[in-house]
Design an enzyme around this catalytic site. Structure first.
Site, PDB file in Angstrom:
ATOM      1  N   GLU A   5      28.307  31.885 -60.815  1.00  0.00           N
ATOM      2  CA  GLU A   5      27.546  32.962 -60.176  1.00  0.00           C
ATOM      3  C   GLU A   5      27.141  34.015 -61.212  1.00  0.00           C
ATOM      4  OE1 GLU A   5      30.416  31.765 -59.088  1.00  0.00           O
ATOM      5  OE2 GLU A   5      30.469  31.642 -56.894  1.00  0.00           O
ATOM      6  N   HIS A  22      35.539  52.106 -32.265  1.00  0.00           N
ATOM      7  CA  HIS A  22      34.476  51.799 -31.300  1.00  0.00           C
ATOM      8  C   HIS A  22      34.156  50.316 -31.316  1.00  0.00           C
ATOM      9  CE1 HIS A  22      33.671  56.076 -30.532  1.00  0.00           C
ATOM     10  NE2 HIS A  22      34.181  56.186 -31.754  1.00  0.00           N
ATOM     11  N   GLU A  58      44.654  36.331 -52.116  1.00  0.00           N
ATOM     12  CA  GLU A  58      44.571  35.422 -53.262  1.00  0.00           C
ATOM     13  C   GLU A  58      45.919  35.369 -53.990  1.00  0.00           C
ATOM     14  OE1 GLU A  58      41.657  36.182 -56.437  1.00  0.00           O
ATOM     15  OE2 GLU A  58      40.822  34.212 -56.064  1.00  0.00           O
ATOM     16  N   LYS A 103      35.833  37.414 -67.132  1.00  0.00           N
ATOM     17  CA  LYS A 103      36.968  37.113 -67.999  1.00  0.00           C
ATOM     18  C   LYS A 103      36.698  35.826 -68.786  1.00  0.00           C
ATOM     19  CE  LYS A 103      41.933  36.237 -67.527  1.00  0.00           C
ATOM     20  NZ  LYS A 103      43.084  36.302 -66.611  1.00  0.00           N
ATOM     21  N   GLY A 158      42.430  38.502 -62.857  1.00  0.00           N
ATOM     22  CA  GLY A 158      41.144  39.033 -62.383  1.00  0.00           C
ATOM     23  C   GLY A 158      41.304  40.128 -61.339  1.00  0.00           C
ATOM     24  N   ARG A 159      42.103  39.867 -60.316  1.00  0.00           N
ATOM     25  CA  ARG A 159      42.216  40.840 -59.217  1.00  0.00           C
ATOM     26  C   ARG A 159      43.094  42.039 -59.589  1.00  0.00           C
ATOM     27  NH1 ARG A 159      44.224  36.014 -58.273  1.00  0.00           N
ATOM     28  NH2 ARG A 159      46.415  35.662 -57.838  1.00  0.00           N
ATOM     29  N   LYS A 175      35.011  24.754 -55.827  1.00  0.00           N
ATOM     30  CA  LYS A 175      34.156  24.891 -57.024  1.00  0.00           C
ATOM     31  C   LYS A 175      33.776  23.518 -57.555  1.00  0.00           C
ATOM     32  CE  LYS A 175      36.163  28.951 -59.223  1.00  0.00           C
ATOM     33  NZ  LYS A 175      36.838  29.399 -60.431  1.00  0.00           N
TER      34      LYS A 175
HETATM   35  C1  G6Q Z   1      40.918  36.876 -59.437  1.00  0.00           C
HETATM   36  C2  G6Q Z   1      40.313  35.562 -59.491  1.00  0.00           C
HETATM   37  C3  G6Q Z   1      38.803  35.544 -59.349  1.00  0.00           C
HETATM   38  C4  G6Q Z   1      38.043  35.874 -60.627  1.00  0.00           C
HETATM   39  C5  G6Q Z   1      36.583  35.480 -60.437  1.00  0.00           C
HETATM   40  C6  G6Q Z   1      35.712  35.842 -61.609  1.00  0.00           C
HETATM   41  O1  G6Q Z   1      42.098  37.104 -59.588  1.00  0.00           O
HETATM   42  O2  G6Q Z   1      40.751  34.885 -60.603  1.00  0.00           O
HETATM   43  O3  G6Q Z   1      38.355  36.378 -58.312  1.00  0.00           O
HETATM   44  O4  G6Q Z   1      38.178  37.209 -60.942  1.00  0.00           O
HETATM   45  O5  G6Q Z   1      36.501  34.104 -60.170  1.00  0.00           O
HETATM   46  O6  G6Q Z   1      36.160  35.218 -62.762  1.00  0.00           O
HETATM   47  P1  G6Q Z   1      35.598  35.630 -64.167  1.00  0.00           P
HETATM   48  O7  G6Q Z   1      35.952  37.041 -64.423  1.00  0.00           O
HETATM   49  O8  G6Q Z   1      36.206  34.673 -65.163  1.00  0.00           O
HETATM   50  O9  G6Q Z   1      34.086  35.459 -64.093  1.00  0.00           O
END
Ligand code: G6Q
Length: 546
Positions: free
Chosen positions: A212, A384, A353, A206, A267-268, A512
């Site tokens: 990463e 199990h 989250e 986003k 994001g989620r 972070k």
């Molecule tokens: C989700 C969070 C988080 C996010 C990641 C990736 O709700 O905000 O999991 O999706 O940190 O972020 P980017 O899509 O900006 O790389």
């Protein structure tokens, strides 16, 4: 807003909980032949049995009174109307617009977002079909065989979970891969088996700033160039999913190959947006739209069904009941479907989250326990392993059992045994086994006297352990879409009860910031002020990296 535990509805629930005491579900079922009928619901193709819960006829009306008192109706209307309900980031929250399959406009600040949503969806569909049909080719003119999604968190878990769940609907030529971890083993492991000329990278971020994803994307580009591709070929092998065009261009991706979304998609909550591109690539445009249809059907149910027959509302309130009045600190999610193996991890992010917070929307402490720990593994594997603790451990842990009624693998014996186990576990958790029942069983097996009595406490099951069972007709895109939307709205319902903003995630920021400083120190900058533990560990890591 009043402190939660001071509200009349909460106080009434506390009194009710005390009265209910240790009422046994087993006895409730024996006394009431209508319990199953009264505590089951159908919505958007899903079936929910919530009869195996520690509730009586007074419980739900009291929980519903709490929902009304906390303003659930108004909060839900505000979300669907595009109001800026994510108050700490000043954003609207409109994942429901991404799967709005009706003609109804949805506005943010007076502007209908639906034309832009449809435009991106159409471009995603066209692109996915071109790759699937072999019309979109790599630099050697060969068709694409491998898609690597590079993203993390919300830009990884949703599409990864759905692609695994719908693998049987996949395209025979296309293999989907997901790289999220900064650990080089993840990228290296995936790339090891791939041919750059037939590989398509989807860089999903986003913000397009996530360390990463940017690190993995840069290494993927180097691998591509080292493997025979040229700079000019990057346009055929790298596409981006992002809200940040400037950074996408700076990375070298052709903006014609960028699929956008908007700041009102969290994001989620983003798998319904362009972040779902790997899903569309895997199952095709039509099935991706079926996923959206299923979610939309659940959205309509959430908006239209009366609260007492509203599946996300019931699931959410039951969660509040156990968390607030039974001290249940975790919820086990047990999908009886190997294809849903990543669902618990996906729900972990969605729930923890969103609601893993201890202040209300206006910054006051929440005076009740909020989101439980969400965890789980597919059945029957879990049986199990950790199910021992669910049956005989010291904690009360509610369980959500999830199972598709039909399977497509052509092994009906397996499916019969799978469903038998799913139903058996919820029954065993509920009925338990008393000392007298154990004695009778051991006696019948020929045991007696001290030997028998010594075993009795070990073989007693306390029972009265609650669960929900969710049945899907099958693992179709539509059923999966409805299931995911169900949990999204359940999380929303709980956030309204607890008074939380479910749509920010400030809790991930501190680590972070510190990692960025330590990263520079590991690269050779002088050490700043640290506690003795962190300093000692940094020095060891520096030595190892030298
Ligand atoms: C989700 C969070 C988080 C996010 C990641 C990736 O709700 O905000 O999991 O999706 O940190 O972020 P980017 O899509 O900006 O790389």
């Amino acid at each position: 807003m009043d402190q939660l535990t001071n509200t009349p509805a909460w106080r009434a629930l506390a009194a009710h909980r005390a009265e209910l005491g240790d009422v046994r579900m087993r006895a409730q079922f024996e006394a009431d032949p209508g319990r199953f009928e009264r505590h089951t619901l159908r919505a958007a193709g899903l079936f929910l049995d919530y009869s195996k819960n520690r509730i009586d006829d007074r419980t739900l009306p009291l929980l519903l009174a709490l929902a009304r008192e906390r303003g659930l109706d108004g909060a839900r209307a505000a979300m669907f109307a595009g109001r800026r309900i994510n108050n700490t980031e000043d954003r609207a929250v409109l994942h429901v617009a991404l799967r709005n399959r009706s003609d109804t406009p949805i506005e943010v600040d007076g502007k209908d977002v639906m034309p832009a949503v449809r435009e991106v969806l159409a471009r995603m569909g066209e692109f996915a079909e071109a790759v699937r049909e072999g019309l979109w080719r790599g630099y050697t003119r060969e068709a694409i065989t491998d898609v690597v999604n590079i993203g993390i968190g919300g830009s990884d878990l949703g599409p990864a979970m759905v692609c695994q769940a719908l693998a049987t609907h996949g395209h025979p030529r296309l293999r989907m891969h997901f790289v999220s971890n900064i650990d080089g083993d993840h990228l290296a492991g995936v790339l090891a088996g791939l041919n750059p000329a037939r590989t398509l990278f989807v860089i999903a971020s986003k913000t397009f700033t996530t360390i990463e994803t940017m690190t993995n994307a840069a290494s993927a580009r180097k691998w591509f160039l080292a493997g025979g591709g040229s700079e000019a070929d990057i346009a055929r092998h790298f596409v981006a999913v992002s809200t940040n065009a400037e950074r996408v261009a700076a990375f070298g991706i052709d903006l014609a190959n960028m699929f956008g979304f908007w700041d009102w998609v969290g994001g989620r909550y983003s798998l319904w947006s362009a972040v779902g591109l790997p899903i569309a690539l895997q199952v095709g445009r039509a099935r991706f739209e079926e996923l959206l249809d299923g979610a939309h059907a659940m959205d309509r149910h959430f908006v239209e069904a009366p609260l007492e027959a509203n599946m996300p509302v019931i699931l959410g309130l039951l969660g509040v009941w156990y968390r607030g009045f039974f001290g249940a600190g975790s919820l086990c999610v047990a999908p009886y479907a190997q294809a849903l193996a990543r669902l618990p991890a996906y729900l972990q992010q969605l729930e923890m989250e969103s609601n893993g917070k201890s202040v209300t929307r206006d910054g006051q402490p929440v005076d009740a326990a909020t989101c439980p720990v969400i965890w789980g593994e597919p059945g029957t594997n879990g049986q199990h392993a950790f199910f021992q603790l669910l049956h005989q451990g010291t904690d009360l842990i509610p369980v959500d059992f999830i199972a598709p009624l039909a399977a497509g693998h052509g092994l009906p014996d397996h499916h019969r045994l799978l469903l038998a186990n799913c139903i058996a576990q919820s029954k065993a958790l509920m009925v338990g086994k008393s000392a007298d029942e154990v004695r009778a069983e051991l006696g019948a097996a020929g045991m007696a006297g001290e030997a028998l009595e010594a075993l009795v406490p070990h073989r007693v099951f306390p029972g009265n352990r609650p669960s929900n069972t969710l049945l899907l007709p099958d693992l179709s895109p539509a059923a999966l879409g409805a299931l995911i939307a169900l949990y999204e709205h359940k999380v929303f319902v709980q956030s309204v009860i607890w008074g939380i903003n479910a749509f920010d995630q400030w809790g991930v920021e501190l680590g972070k910031q510190i990692a960025s400083r330590i990263g520079a120190e590991l690269a050779g900058e002088p050490l700043g002020a640290h506690d003795a533990s962190s300093r000692g560990l940094i020095e060891m890591a520096r030595d190892a990296l030298a």
